[in-house]
Design an enzyme around this catalytic site. Structure first.
Site, PDB file in Angstrom:
ATOM      1  N   ALA A   1      10.697   3.302  -3.966  1.00 29.06           N
ATOM      2  CA  ALA A   1      10.359   4.323  -2.970  1.00 29.06           C
ATOM      3  C   ALA A   1      10.718   3.824  -1.586  1.00 29.06           C
ATOM      4  O   ALA A   1      10.771   2.614  -1.338  1.00 29.06           O
ATOM      5  CB  ALA A   1       8.875   4.677  -3.023  1.00 29.06           C
TER       6      ALA A   1
ATOM      7  N   TYR B   1       7.590  12.118   4.510  1.00 36.76           N
ATOM      8  CA  TYR B   1       7.386  11.265   3.344  1.00 36.76           C
ATOM      9  C   TYR B   1       6.714  12.043   2.219  1.00 36.76           C
ATOM     10  O   TYR B   1       7.128  11.969   1.058  1.00 36.76           O
ATOM     11  CB  TYR B   1       6.542  10.057   3.750  1.00 36.76           C
ATOM     12  CG  TYR B   1       6.122   9.178   2.600  1.00 36.76           C
ATOM     13  CD1 TYR B   1       7.060   8.443   1.881  1.00 36.76           C
ATOM     14  CD2 TYR B   1       4.779   9.075   2.232  1.00 36.76           C
ATOM     15  CE1 TYR B   1       6.681   7.631   0.819  1.00 36.76           C
ATOM     16  CE2 TYR B   1       4.390   8.260   1.175  1.00 36.76           C
ATOM     17  CZ  TYR B   1       5.337   7.541   0.476  1.00 36.76           C
ATOM     18  OH  TYR B   1       4.958   6.741  -0.565  1.00 36.76           O
TER      19      TYR B   1
ATOM     20  N   LEU C   1       3.388  -2.933  -5.206  1.00 36.55           N
ATOM     21  CA  LEU C   1       2.888  -2.621  -6.539  1.00 36.55           C
ATOM     22  C   LEU C   1       3.756  -3.241  -7.619  1.00 36.55           C
ATOM     23  O   LEU C   1       3.251  -3.749  -8.625  1.00 36.55           O
ATOM     24  CB  LEU C   1       2.799  -1.107  -6.739  1.00 36.55           C
ATOM     25  CG  LEU C   1       2.320  -0.624  -8.104  1.00 36.55           C
ATOM     26  CD1 LEU C   1       0.967  -1.224  -8.461  1.00 36.55           C
ATOM     27  CD2 LEU C   1       2.267   0.901  -8.147  1.00 36.55           C
TER      28      LEU C   1
END
Length: 291
Positions: free
Chosen positions: A62, A127, A13
């Site tokens: 992340a 997660y 992203l």
């Protein structure tokens, strides 16, 4: 002139966000792209220094399941939760607006209808727990924040499942795909443009779902990818999430609702089929990074 900073800028992203900013006319000198090598979000002092001087920070940093986010929960928590807290706190101190990227894994996955933006968080995976903790940290530390949940991301800039499926099919190999997953395939460029809309339109701070319209199974997604590339969709082999071709696994539903966009009268992301057709030439372009 709005000054942007993008953490996790080397990821799927983050890369397309830089492209979207350039295409929207933002001068590259106004964008600070921070890869993990440039900024460790677990370093509070480094984060405070990096945020200073910017108007908007988009936190894409992340540790994903593919990067060990499921196997090593403490390591994932350090980035996904503590890192998010550091970025949010730094934004609060400097009056910087924050876009924090989260995902559908913060929900249990056992719904029968799309999850609303205000649905209770109930993550079942390691997660998911770390991403939920990151959301809570952002809400606690920064009141000028958009939490943008997405899921099933694919794009052209970095390794992802679509590239892997394309590679296997091009070699005539079987393409094993988990049969128990149901969600919304989402092109990273669509998410990047959605982020720019939120900021540009001055949308209300809070939780937003940036996923494609429509929904499908992961098997259906894989078959659509192969069909779009001219490969035999029957190469797709439905298997359980653990790789076993037998049994009746629990269906995992990761579809997100889009009421916030409708209430704000802002355009929703396109249908997943429409975006897939537009994205495939870029995602599997010769020389693109492989999975």
């Amino acid at each position: 002139m709005t000054r942007w900073a993008v953490t996790g800028a080397g990821g799927l992203l983050g890369l397309d966000l830089q492209v979207a900013l350039a295409l929207s006319g933002v001068d590259e000198k106004s964008v600070t792209a921070l890869t993990h090598a440039d900024l460790d979000v677990t370093d509070r002092d480094a984060v405070r220094e990096a945020v200073r001087g910017h108007d908007v920070v988009v936190n894409c940093a992340a540790v994903s399941p593919a990067e060990g986010g499921e196997r090593d929960e403490p390591a994932a928590f350090a980035v996904n939760a503590v890192g998010a807290a550091n970025v949010a706190a730094a934004c609060r101190e400097t009056g910087t607006r924050l876009v924090h990227v989260s995902c559908h894994s913060v929900f249990s996955g056992d719904s029968d209808e799309p999850y609303a933006e205000d649905a209770p968080l109930a993550p079942r995976s390691a997660y998911g727990r770390t991403k939920a903790a990151g959301e809570w940290a952002v809400e606690a530390h920064c009141h000028q924040a958009w939490i943008v949940r997405t899921g099933w991301l694919y794009g052209g800039g970095a390794p992802n499942v679509v590239k892997e499926w394309a590679r296997l099919a091009a070699s005539g190999e079987r393409v094993p795909v988990a049969e128990d997953q149901h969600g919304q395939p989402t092109w990273t460029m669509d998410v990047a443009e959605a982020v720019l809309r939120l900021v540009g339109e001055g949308a209300p701070f809070g939780v937003w779902h940036a996923t494609s319209r429509g929904e499908t199974s992961l098997v259906g997604f894989a078959r659509a990818v192969l069909e779009g590339l001219g490969h035999d969709p029957d190469l797709v082999e439905a298997v359980r999430a653990d790789g076993s071709p037998e049994g009746a696994p629990r269906r995992i539903y990761g579809v997100l609702g889009h009421d916030a966009w409708r209430m704000a009268r802002l355009p929703l992301l396109p249908d997943w089929r429409e975006s897939l057709a537009a994205a495939l030439p870029d995602v599997v372009a010769p020389g693109a990074p492989e999975a």
